[in-house]
Write a protein that holds these residues in place. Sequence first.
Motif, PDB file in Angstrom:
ATOM      1  N   ARG A  58       0.874  -1.093   0.053  1.00  0.00           N
ATOM      2  CA  ARG A  58       0.030   0.013  -0.091  1.00  0.00           C
ATOM      3  C   ARG A  58       0.777   1.290  -0.015  1.00  0.00           C
ATOM      4  O   ARG A  58       0.656   2.232  -0.891  1.00  0.00           O
ATOM      5  CB  ARG A  58      -0.859  -0.192   1.346  1.00  0.00           C
ATOM      6  N   GLY A  59       2.084   1.118   0.759  1.00  0.00           N
ATOM      7  CA  GLY A  59       2.683   2.423   0.654  1.00  0.00           C
ATOM      8  C   GLY A  59       3.509   2.581  -0.403  1.00  0.00           C
ATOM      9  O   GLY A  59       3.936   3.614  -0.803  1.00  0.00           O
ATOM     10  N   LEU A  60       4.009   1.460  -1.092  1.00  0.00           N
ATOM     11  CA  LEU A  60       4.668   1.612  -2.262  1.00  0.00           C
ATOM     12  C   LEU A  60       3.868   2.037  -3.465  1.00  0.00           C
ATOM     13  O   LEU A  60       4.383   2.777  -4.245  1.00  0.00           O
ATOM     14  CB  LEU A  60       5.166   0.111  -2.595  1.00  0.00           C
ATOM     15  N   THR A  61       2.549   1.665  -3.597  1.00  0.00           N
ATOM     16  CA  THR A  61       1.855   1.624  -4.559  1.00  0.00           C
ATOM     17  C   THR A  61       1.037   3.069  -4.595  1.00  0.00           C
ATOM     18  O   THR A  61       0.607   3.721  -5.694  1.00  0.00           O
ATOM     19  CB  THR A  61       0.946   0.626  -5.119  1.00  0.00           C
ATOM     20  N   ASN A  62       0.756   3.391  -3.175  1.00  0.00           N
ATOM     21  CA  ASN A  62      -0.116   4.639  -3.230  1.00  0.00           C
ATOM     22  C   ASN A  62       0.495   5.455  -1.742  1.00  0.00           C
ATOM     23  O   ASN A  62      -0.385   5.802  -0.961  1.00  0.00           O
ATOM     24  CB  ASN A  62      -1.455   4.311  -2.965  1.00  0.00           C
TER      25      ASN A  62
END
Length: 126
Positions: A58-62
């Motif tokens: 989640r942190g990587l993609t958004n």
Amino acid sequence: MLFSATDLRTYTRRAVTDAEYALIHEMTDDAIRGEVGARLTEPPQPGIKSVALAVAARGLTNPGGLRSATAGAVSESYTDALTGIVLTEQELRRIRRAVGRSGGAGMLNIGPCDAEPSAGIRSTAW
């Protein structure tokens, strides 16, 4: 190590550079240790890896917390929470349960220090 670079690449189905992996792993590890501290073992307890991968993905993609976007007349909407590396309430419950901290509030004795403790409860002077 909460998860490997290969785990993250497989889970997100995208290319992840070594620098991206290192940063997102460090941030995820920091967020989880911030909640459970030294209770996190090496290797991590069952249940930790799945939460860590979901949080990292989640942190990587958004990382900005984009909720929706519209191309015509450009409209973007961002969530107030879950930007960057933030654990949801469900994720917090899962990692706390995994490390043996399943209870909510702990017991707190707010009586005077010289009060007689109840059966089975020790009183500690401040």
